[in-house]
Design a protein around this motif. Sequence first.
Motif, mmCIF file in Angstrom:
data_model
loop_
_atom_site.group_PDB
_atom_site.id
_atom_site.type_symbol
_atom_site.label_atom_id
_atom_site.label_comp_id
_atom_site.label_asym_id
_atom_site.label_seq_id
_atom_site.Cartn_x
_atom_site.Cartn_y
_atom_site.Cartn_z
ATOM 1 N N TYR A 106 1.164 -7.338 -14.832
ATOM 2 C CA TYR A 106 -0.014 -8.080 -14.313
ATOM 3 C C TYR A 106 -1.048 -7.260 -14.642
ATOM 4 O O TYR A 106 -1.851 -7.372 -15.369
ATOM 5 C CB TYR A 106 0.296 -8.542 -12.787
ATOM 6 N N TRP A 107 -1.072 -6.039 -13.886
ATOM 7 C CA TRP A 107 -2.322 -5.369 -13.997
ATOM 8 C C TRP A 107 -2.424 -4.341 -15.187
ATOM 9 O O TRP A 107 -3.362 -3.880 -15.470
ATOM 10 C CB TRP A 107 -2.416 -4.449 -12.572
ATOM 11 N N ASN A 108 -1.175 -3.943 -15.910
ATOM 12 C CA ASN A 108 -1.062 -3.053 -16.749
ATOM 13 C C ASN A 108 -1.759 -1.854 -16.424
ATOM 14 O O ASN A 108 -2.725 -1.141 -16.988
ATOM 15 C CB ASN A 108 -2.117 -3.629 -18.010
ATOM 16 N N LEU A 109 -1.104 -1.049 -15.541
ATOM 17 C CA LEU A 109 -1.457 0.055 -14.679
ATOM 18 C C LEU A 109 -0.643 1.087 -14.844
ATOM 19 O O LEU A 109 0.349 0.971 -14.752
ATOM 20 C CB LEU A 109 -1.753 -0.443 -13.273
ATOM 21 N N GLU A 110 -1.378 2.140 -14.921
ATOM 22 C CA GLU A 110 -0.263 3.531 -15.244
ATOM 23 C C GLU A 110 -0.604 4.382 -14.000
ATOM 24 O O GLU A 110 -1.591 4.462 -13.458
ATOM 25 C CB GLU A 110 -0.746 4.060 -16.680
ATOM 26 N N ALA A 111 0.575 5.154 -13.870
ATOM 27 C CA ALA A 111 0.527 5.908 -12.669
ATOM 28 C C ALA A 111 -0.504 7.296 -12.894
ATOM 29 O O ALA A 111 -0.617 7.599 -14.135
ATOM 30 C CB ALA A 111 1.950 6.544 -12.340
ATOM 31 N N ILE A 112 -0.917 7.887 -12.011
ATOM 32 C CA ILE A 112 -1.756 8.845 -11.888
ATOM 33 C C ILE A 112 -1.437 10.103 -11.132
ATOM 34 O O ILE A 112 -1.661 9.707 -9.878
ATOM 35 C CB ILE A 112 -3.192 8.680 -11.874
ATOM 36 N N LYS A 113 -0.604 10.981 -11.420
ATOM 37 C CA LYS A 113 -0.205 11.962 -10.496
ATOM 38 C C LYS A 113 -1.280 13.043 -10.289
ATOM 39 O O LYS A 113 -1.841 13.582 -11.240
ATOM 40 C CB LYS A 113 1.047 12.633 -11.163
ATOM 41 N N VAL A 114 -1.507 13.181 -8.926
ATOM 42 C CA VAL A 114 -2.489 14.137 -8.561
ATOM 43 C C VAL A 114 -1.988 15.446 -8.550
ATOM 44 O O VAL A 114 -0.879 15.699 -8.005
ATOM 45 C CB VAL A 114 -3.089 13.759 -7.090
ATOM 46 N N PRO A 115 -2.692 16.464 -8.977
ATOM 47 C CA PRO A 115 -2.245 17.797 -8.975
ATOM 48 C C PRO A 115 -1.826 18.235 -7.743
ATOM 49 O O PRO A 115 -2.375 17.980 -6.978
ATOM 50 C CB PRO A 115 -3.068 18.704 -9.882
ATOM 51 N N THR A 116 -0.741 19.242 -7.615
ATOM 52 C CA THR A 116 -0.452 19.661 -6.415
ATOM 53 C C THR A 116 -1.193 20.965 -5.916
ATOM 54 O O THR A 116 -1.448 21.225 -4.675
ATOM 55 C CB THR A 116 1.153 20.157 -6.138
ATOM 56 N N ARG A 128 1.326 14.238 -3.498
ATOM 57 C CA ARG A 128 -0.145 14.324 -3.033
ATOM 58 C C ARG A 128 -0.906 13.288 -2.993
ATOM 59 O O ARG A 128 -1.839 13.103 -2.293
ATOM 60 C CB ARG A 128 -0.759 15.536 -3.745
ATOM 61 N N ASN A 129 -0.526 12.236 -3.919
ATOM 62 C CA ASN A 129 -1.311 10.978 -3.937
ATOM 63 C C ASN A 129 -1.435 10.065 -2.615
ATOM 64 O O ASN A 129 -0.693 10.269 -1.874
ATOM 65 C CB ASN A 129 -0.610 9.984 -4.930
ATOM 66 N N THR A 130 -2.907 10.104 -2.489
ATOM 67 C CA THR A 130 -3.184 9.346 -0.935
ATOM 68 C C THR A 130 -4.206 8.391 -1.273
ATOM 69 O O THR A 130 -5.257 8.585 -1.579
ATOM 70 C CB THR A 130 -3.439 10.447 0.229
ATOM 71 N N ASN A 131 -3.684 7.038 -1.250
ATOM 72 C CA ASN A 131 -4.660 6.019 -1.567
ATOM 73 C C ASN A 131 -5.672 5.658 -0.237
ATOM 74 O O ASN A 131 -5.561 6.172 0.708
ATOM 75 C CB ASN A 131 -3.932 4.817 -1.938
ATOM 76 N N LEU A 144 0.757 -1.338 0.065
ATOM 77 C CA LEU A 144 0.015 0.176 0.026
ATOM 78 C C LEU A 144 0.856 1.276 0.082
ATOM 79 O O LEU A 144 0.584 2.006 -0.605
ATOM 80 C CB LEU A 144 -0.798 -0.137 1.318
ATOM 81 N N ASP A 145 1.820 1.226 0.870
ATOM 82 C CA ASP A 145 2.864 2.398 0.828
ATOM 83 C C ASP A 145 3.211 2.614 -0.475
ATOM 84 O O ASP A 145 3.479 3.796 -1.055
ATOM 85 C CB ASP A 145 4.178 2.269 1.973
ATOM 86 N N SER A 146 3.926 1.623 -0.841
ATOM 87 C CA SER A 146 4.382 1.564 -2.632
ATOM 88 C C SER A 146 3.578 2.137 -3.388
ATOM 89 O O SER A 146 3.798 2.989 -4.441
ATOM 90 C CB SER A 146 5.207 0.504 -2.802
ATOM 91 N N SER A 147 2.365 1.779 -3.624
ATOM 92 C CA SER A 147 1.303 1.873 -4.507
ATOM 93 C C SER A 147 1.359 3.335 -4.398
ATOM 94 O O SER A 147 1.059 4.117 -5.432
ATOM 95 C CB SER A 147 0.081 1.445 -4.210
ATOM 96 N N ALA A 148 1.116 4.092 -3.329
ATOM 97 C CA ALA A 148 0.668 5.400 -3.344
ATOM 98 C C ALA A 148 1.869 6.132 -3.477
ATOM 99 O O ALA A 148 1.817 7.549 -4.237
ATOM 100 C CB ALA A 148 0.308 5.846 -1.638
ATOM 101 N N SER A 149 3.054 5.582 -3.074
ATOM 102 C CA SER A 149 4.306 6.496 -3.390
ATOM 103 C C SER A 149 4.714 6.448 -4.959
ATOM 104 O O SER A 149 5.052 7.486 -5.379
ATOM 105 C CB SER A 149 5.577 5.896 -2.616
ATOM 106 N N GLU A 205 2.309 6.597 -7.027
ATOM 107 C CA GLU A 205 1.149 7.354 -7.646
ATOM 108 C C GLU A 205 0.461 6.206 -8.451
ATOM 109 O O GLU A 205 -0.264 6.849 -9.784
ATOM 110 C CB GLU A 205 1.638 8.393 -8.556
ATOM 111 N N LEU A 206 0.211 4.894 -8.008
ATOM 112 C CA LEU A 206 -0.592 3.954 -8.934
ATOM 113 C C LEU A 206 -2.021 4.082 -8.089
ATOM 114 O O LEU A 206 -2.240 4.300 -6.777
ATOM 115 C CB LEU A 206 0.294 2.687 -8.681
ATOM 116 N N PRO A 207 -3.147 3.879 -9.116
ATOM 117 C CA PRO A 207 -4.538 3.920 -8.459
ATOM 118 C C PRO A 207 -4.861 2.738 -7.983
ATOM 119 O O PRO A 207 -5.646 1.792 -8.465
ATOM 120 C CB PRO A 207 -5.268 4.219 -9.650
#
Length: 862
Positions: A845-855, A259-262, A144-149, A151-153
Amino acid sequence: GKPKWPRGDEKAWKEAMRDVDTDTPSITRSIVSHVQTSLARQAYNLDDFGAYQAAALSVRDNLILNWNETQLGYTKREPKRAYYLSLEFLMGRTLDNALLNLGLKDQYKDGVKQLGFNMEDVLEQERDAALGNGGLGRLAACYLDSSASQELPVWGYGLRYRYGIFQQLISPEGNQLEAPDPWLEMQNPWEASHLPVLQHARLDIFLPPQLPRLDVTYEVRFYGNADRLPDDSGRALWHGGQEVLAVAYDVMIPGCYTRNTNNLRLWESKPKRGFDLNSFNAGDYERAVESSNSAAAITSVLYPNDHTTFGKELRLKQQYFWTAASLQDILRRFKNMDKPITDFPEYVSIQLNDTHPTLAIPELMRILIDEEELSWNTAWHIVTNTFFYTNHTVLPEALEKWPVPLMEHLLPRHMQIIYDINLFFLQAVERKYPGDRDRLGRMSLIEEGFPKHVRMAYLACIGSRKVNGVAELHSELVRTTILKDFVEFEGISKFGNVTNGITPRRWLDQCNPELSALISKTLKLEKSVWLKDLYKLKDLLPFAEDPHFRKEWAAIKQRNKERLAQHVKTFLGLEVNTKAMFDVQIKRLHEYKRQNLNIFGVIHRYLAIKKMTPEERKKLNPRVVFFAGKAAPAYYIAKLTIRLIVNVARVINADPDTKDYLSLYFLPDYSVSVAEILIPASDISQHISTAGTEASGTSNMKFCLNGGLLVGTVDGANIEIAEEVGENNVFFFGHLAPAVEELRYQHLYHPVPIEEKCPALANVLNQVSGGLFGDGSVYEPLLSTIRQGDYYLLSDDFDSYIAALAMVDEAYLDNTEWVKKSIRTTANMGKFSSDRAINEYAESYWNLEAIKVPTTSNFLTG
Ligand code: 6GP
C-alpha cells in the motif's frame, strides 16, 4: 557563513552528553535522581507510586534519546513516511512494554529491587491509557509497536482525550454504571515535553495535565462562510466562524530491540485566545468565556460507542479538528524538504483507520485548491494517491453518515468540495453506465432524504488509492456488499485485504513471561529473534511429542490460571477453582458478538447438571466461565445482558449442587491490562459472532498465541486461524455466512415458534422468564429479541453451539492430546504477528522502506 556547530567547545559537549543507560548502577542512579529532583522526595517517604513515577521518568529519558535520534535520522534521510490516522489508540500500560522493547527489564528490576521495591508492584501502579473502545483502537496500538519494531517511518495521529473510555462499575442489581476516566489526573510521564516536568507528587494535588509542546500548534476553523471566488479558478474563501488551537503532545513508541522510536502525536484543543477580545470589549464577558469552554470541550472525551454512529456535532468537530491539525503538520514536514507539491504522494501515505478521518480528503482538496492554488484535477490526483482506507465493519449501524445541514453549518467549504467531488464522480459513472439512474442514486455520496446525508464510506473509497478489509472473509464482504458498485466501477485491484495482526511483544512476551522464556529456551533462540519473526514458532511443533516439554507447557498454563484466580480474589473477593477448565469471552458487549448465546449455554449446562445424580456429576470436568466487557452507555440490550450474566453468576456460584462443576464470573471494568491477565490463563475462549458480522477479531489471535483453544463460528479471522492451526485444533460450529441472509428472511416471513425450532433454547429462555435468576420480567426485552426476529440467529446456532462445547469437554478428558493441541496452536500462529500485517501495508500500500537508526548518537552534528 554557516554558524559553527556545536556552539562552544565540542569536547565539552561530547563529555557532557549522555547515552541510554544500560547497566544497573547507572539505571539506579537515574531513578534516584528523579526521586530527588523531579519528585522532590526522599528515600524515607517513597512509596510504590513514587517508585513507579521515578522509574517511568528514567525510562522516558532513555526513550527520548532514542526518539530524538530517530526523528533526526528520518529528517536527514528524507524517506517516504506513512501516517496512521486513528481516532482511537488503546495503548494500555507503557512501562513494562518500554522496558521489554529496550531490553532493559532485568536491569530495571534489579535497580528497583536494590532500592527496596518489587518490580511487579511498581508496574501495577500505572494506569491504562484507554483512548479507545475496543478492537479498532487496540489494532492501532499494535500497529504502532510493529512499525517501530520494523523500523518503518510511521507516525500515529490521534486525539488526546482528557477522559478515555469510561470506568465500568456494576451495581448490586447487576447494572452497568459508568464513571469518568480522568487518566491524566496522575502525571503522565510518557509524553515528551520541551519544558521540565513540574511534578511535586505527594502534595496530593497533581498539577494539571502535562505541559504542551508549545512549539507545535495549529489553528483550526469551524463554521463561518465559504465564498467562491468570482473567477473560474474554483477557489473559495472560507472566513469567520470559530478558530481553535491544536496543541501537540508526543508519545514515544519504542521499537523492539532497535533504536528506532516512533512518534504518536495527540492533539489537544485550546481556545485561540483565552478571551475573545472583541466580545470582551463589548462587555459580553459570558460569551467570551463560553467560547473558550467550547474550544476546550472538543478533546474532552472519547465517544464510548462501538459500532454505532450518533450524528453528534461535537463528534464531527473532533473529526475535523484532528484531521485538520494532522494535515497541517504533515504538510509542514513535507514542505521542509523543498519538493514540488505534486511529489506529495511520493513522500506521504496516509492510512484512514475506518471512516472517522475521511474529512482529511476534502480538507486536503481545500488546502491544495484554495491555499496552494492548484487546479481541481491536479489536487484530486494528489489526494487519490495519498490516502488509503481500511474498513473495520460491515454492520450497517456503524457506517458513518453525516447530515448535510450539519456539515454545511460546521464546514461550509468542505460541503462545497464534497458536492463537487460527487458531481465529477457521478459524471464519470454516467459515462460508463449511460442512463442507469438507479446506479447513480446508489453510488452518490449524498443519500437522499430529509435531511440528506453524506455517506462517508463512499467518500473514503473514491478518495483513496486503495481500500482494504481486515480479514479474507470480511474483505470479500466489503467487495460484494457495501462497496459492490464501486468494485464494478473502479476495478477489483483497488480492493484488497490485510488480515489483522497482534504484537507478540505485549501479547506473549509481556503478558506471559514464563511461556516466552520456555519458547526461547526450547528454540535455542534469543527472544529478540523469534519475537520479530514469529513464524519461528513453527519449530515448536516437534516438541508437542516431548512429554517433558508438555509438562512444562501445562505447568505454565496452570500458573497463569492461578495468577488470574489471585486477581479475582483481590478484586472481587471470590475464590476460583483453578482445577477447572477456564473458558473466557472478553470483548465489547454487542448482540452480534452473542454474549447472549454464551450465557444461555451456561444456563443450559447448569440445568443439565442440576438434573444429574451426584455420581454422574463426579464424571464432569469442572468449568469456570469468565466474561468481561463494556456496553455502550445507551445500548439497553447489551446492558441487560450484563445484568443477566451477573445474576446467573450469583445463583450458580451459590448452588451447592453445581458450584463445584460450574461457576461464572463477570470481571468489571475490562481493560488492556485485565486482558493481559485473562488471556494467558484460558483453556478455551469464545469468538461466536453470527457468521459474516465480526470483521476480524483480534483477541482470538491473542488467546491462540498463548495456547488457548478457540471455540468459534466460521467468521472473521477465526477462519484463517483454523487454516493455520488446523481445523482439528479448533471447535467450530454454526451456520456459514452465505446462509445468513436466507435464515433472516425465514425468521421474518416464515417464523417457526422457538419451542419447535430449538426446544433447548426455549427451555433456557423460559427459565429466565420464570424467575430463576431474579424477576424474569426485567429480562423480557432481551428475551424477545430472540423470540421475535432473532436477527443474530441464536435459535439457528444454539444446538450446534452446545454440541461444540460437548466436544470441548470430550477433548479435555484426554489431557495429553489437549496439551498437544495447545502447543500446535501456538506454534502455528506466526501469520498473526502485526509485524506481518504492517509489512503488508508498507509494501503493498504505502511503498515504504525501513530506515534503521544508527546505534551511535549523531546528536552533535545536527
Ligand atoms: C473492529 C471489528 O469489529 C473487529 O472485528 C476487528 O478485529 C477490529 O475492528 C480491528 O480491525 N471494528 C471496530 O471496532 C469498529 O468500531 C467501526 O468499527
